[in-house]
Design a protein around this motif. Structure first.
Motif, PDB file in Angstrom:
ATOM      1  N   VAL A  47      20.136  13.453   1.060  1.00  0.00           N
ATOM      2  CA  VAL A  47      19.789  12.022   0.153  1.00  0.00           C
ATOM      3  C   VAL A  47      19.105  12.421  -1.166  1.00  0.00           C
ATOM      4  N   GLN A  48      19.835  11.890  -2.208  1.00  0.00           N
ATOM      5  CA  GLN A  48      19.557  12.161  -3.419  1.00  0.00           C
ATOM      6  C   GLN A  48      18.522  11.030  -3.963  1.00  0.00           C
ATOM      7  N   GLY A  49      17.743  11.242  -4.921  1.00  0.00           N
ATOM      8  CA  GLY A  49      16.581  10.185  -5.210  1.00  0.00           C
ATOM      9  C   GLY A  49      15.825  10.508  -6.216  1.00  0.00           C
ATOM     10  N   GLN A  68       6.219   8.557 -13.868  1.00  0.00           N
ATOM     11  CA  GLN A  68       7.031   9.662 -14.181  1.00  0.00           C
ATOM     12  C   GLN A  68       7.890   9.717 -12.955  1.00  0.00           C
ATOM     13  N   LYS A  69       9.186  10.068 -13.115  1.00  0.00           N
ATOM     14  CA  LYS A  69      10.146  10.264 -12.294  1.00  0.00           C
ATOM     15  C   LYS A  69      10.987  11.511 -12.496  1.00  0.00           C
ATOM     16  N   MET A  70      11.221  12.400 -11.129  1.00  0.00           N
ATOM     17  CA  MET A  70      11.931  13.435 -11.146  1.00  0.00           C
ATOM     18  C   MET A  70      12.856  13.542 -10.127  1.00  0.00           C
ATOM     19  N   PRO A  71      14.197  13.785 -10.422  1.00  0.00           N
ATOM     20  CA  PRO A  71      15.203  13.707  -9.423  1.00  0.00           C
ATOM     21  C   PRO A  71      15.259  15.269  -8.341  1.00  0.00           C
ATOM     22  N   LEU A  72      15.225  14.731  -7.193  1.00  0.00           N
ATOM     23  CA  LEU A  72      15.314  15.737  -6.086  1.00  0.00           C
ATOM     24  C   LEU A  72      15.873  15.051  -4.897  1.00  0.00           C
ATOM     25  N   THR A  73      16.082  15.843  -3.711  1.00  0.00           N
ATOM     26  CA  THR A  73      16.422  15.271  -2.504  1.00  0.00           C
ATOM     27  C   THR A  73      15.196  14.751  -1.815  1.00  0.00           C
ATOM     28  N   ALA A  74      15.326  13.921  -0.563  1.00  0.00           N
ATOM     29  CA  ALA A  74      14.523  13.699   0.255  1.00  0.00           C
ATOM     30  C   ALA A  74      13.785  14.705   0.685  1.00  0.00           C
ATOM     31  N   GLY A  86       0.979  -1.276   0.022  1.00  0.00           N
ATOM     32  CA  GLY A  86      -0.070  -0.011  -0.004  1.00  0.00           C
ATOM     33  C   GLY A  86       0.773   1.345   0.046  1.00  0.00           C
ATOM     34  N   SER A  87       0.320   2.324  -0.911  1.00  0.00           N
ATOM     35  CA  SER A  87       1.228   3.504  -0.846  1.00  0.00           C
ATOM     36  C   SER A  87       0.286   4.371  -1.834  1.00  0.00           C
ATOM     37  N   GLY A  88       0.353   5.553  -1.651  1.00  0.00           N
ATOM     38  CA  GLY A  88      -0.161   6.600  -2.522  1.00  0.00           C
ATOM     39  C   GLY A  88       0.544   6.717  -3.884  1.00  0.00           C
ATOM     40  N   HIS A  89       0.179   7.559  -4.606  1.00  0.00           N
ATOM     41  CA  HIS A  89       0.677   7.879  -6.069  1.00  0.00           C
ATOM     42  C   HIS A  89       1.992   8.586  -6.316  1.00  0.00           C
ATOM     43  N   ASN A  90       2.478   9.459  -5.135  1.00  0.00           N
ATOM     44  CA  ASN A  90       3.828  10.172  -5.041  1.00  0.00           C
ATOM     45  C   ASN A  90       4.543   9.686  -3.932  1.00  0.00           C
ATOM     46  N   ASN A  91       5.580   8.857  -4.068  1.00  0.00           N
ATOM     47  CA  ASN A  91       6.613   8.389  -3.363  1.00  0.00           C
ATOM     48  C   ASN A  91       7.933   8.683  -3.844  1.00  0.00           C
ATOM     49  N   PHE A  92       8.865   8.482  -2.952  1.00  0.00           N
ATOM     50  CA  PHE A  92      10.474   8.751  -3.235  1.00  0.00           C
ATOM     51  C   PHE A  92      10.968   7.597  -2.822  1.00  0.00           C
ATOM     52  N   TYR A  93      12.246   7.336  -3.668  1.00  0.00           N
ATOM     53  CA  TYR A  93      13.263   6.331  -3.200  1.00  0.00           C
ATOM     54  C   TYR A  93      14.930   7.150  -3.521  1.00  0.00           C
ATOM     55  N   ALA A  94      15.639   6.688  -2.876  1.00  0.00           N
ATOM     56  CA  ALA A  94      16.827   7.091  -2.669  1.00  0.00           C
ATOM     57  C   ALA A  94      17.860   6.381  -3.915  1.00  0.00           C
ATOM     58  N   GLU A  95      18.582   7.186  -4.465  1.00  0.00           N
ATOM     59  CA  GLU A  95      19.406   6.687  -5.522  1.00  0.00           C
ATOM     60  C   GLU A  95      20.776   7.479  -5.545  1.00  0.00           C
ATOM     61  N   PRO A  96      21.836   7.194  -5.401  1.00  0.00           N
ATOM     62  CA  PRO A  96      22.121   5.732  -5.077  1.00  0.00           C
ATOM     63  C   PRO A  96      21.575   5.413  -3.685  1.00  0.00           C
TER      64      PRO A  96
END
Length: 180
Positions: free
Chosen positions: A148-150, A162-168, A124-134
């Motif tokens: 934390v970049q991701g 759709q993905k967009m780069p940013l920090t946590a 379960g989650s919503g539509h807007n989430n974030f993961y760290a990379e690296p």
């Protein structure tokens, strides 16, 4: 609006770092659940804390931001707060791996790596989430989200997410601004 911070099971200094580095940049009122250790898992204790602090402001909207083991207690407290007549504007889980997240309010996950992001979405989650990379160490998500970049992943788009780069930290600010 009020932000309710529910830390996990870790040294209080890590939450202090989160508050001083990230929350110092927001103007929204915040409250930090003071329970440490296993109390982070306790929805009744979190609910009592909310009731004590917001007794005459139950209609005031709240946003939960929880971390790690604190996600367990916070999600149950959010459900109960809503049942008691409180308004949950959103729920944000930072590295709440393995915790099922469902509710009658928007839910967002932030994860310290792609595997945690992907496997948590199954619960379960919503539509807007974030993961760290690296990928970063688990506590880094809470200690210093500004470092934390991701990727912000918007699964609401037709076809592929759709993905967009940013920090946590930037992602958290965008979420808080959305619900203000």
């Amino acid at each position: 609006m009020m932000i309710i911070i529910c830390p996990g099971i870790h040294e209080p200094e890590i939450t202090d770092s989160f508050i001083s580095d990230w929350l110092s940049q927001t103007t929204v009122k915040t409250m930090v659940f003071p329970g440490q250790g296993v109390l982070a898992l306790s929805a009744p204790h979190i609910l009592q804390f909310l009731g004590d602090r917001l007794q005459h402001q139950r209609n005031s909207p709240v946003v939960f931001i929880s971390f790690s083991a604190g996600v367990v207690g916070a999600i149950a407290a959010a459900w109960n707060w809503q049942i008691l007549g409180g308004q949950v504007k959103a729920f944000i889980a930072i590295d709440g791996w393995g915790v099922p997240l469902w509710g009658n309010f928007p839910i967002h996950r932030l994860s310290h790596d792609y595997f945690t992001h992907w496997s948590s979405l199954l619960l379960g989650s919503g539509h807007n989430n974030f993961y760290a990379e690296p990928a970063v160490e688990h506590l880094s998500m809470w200690r210093s989200p500004q470092n934390v970049q991701g990727w912000w992943v918007n699964s609401d788009c037709q076809g592929y997410p759709q993905k967009m780069p940013l920090t946590a930290a930037e992602f958290l600010h965008l979420l808080v601004k959305r619900y203000e």
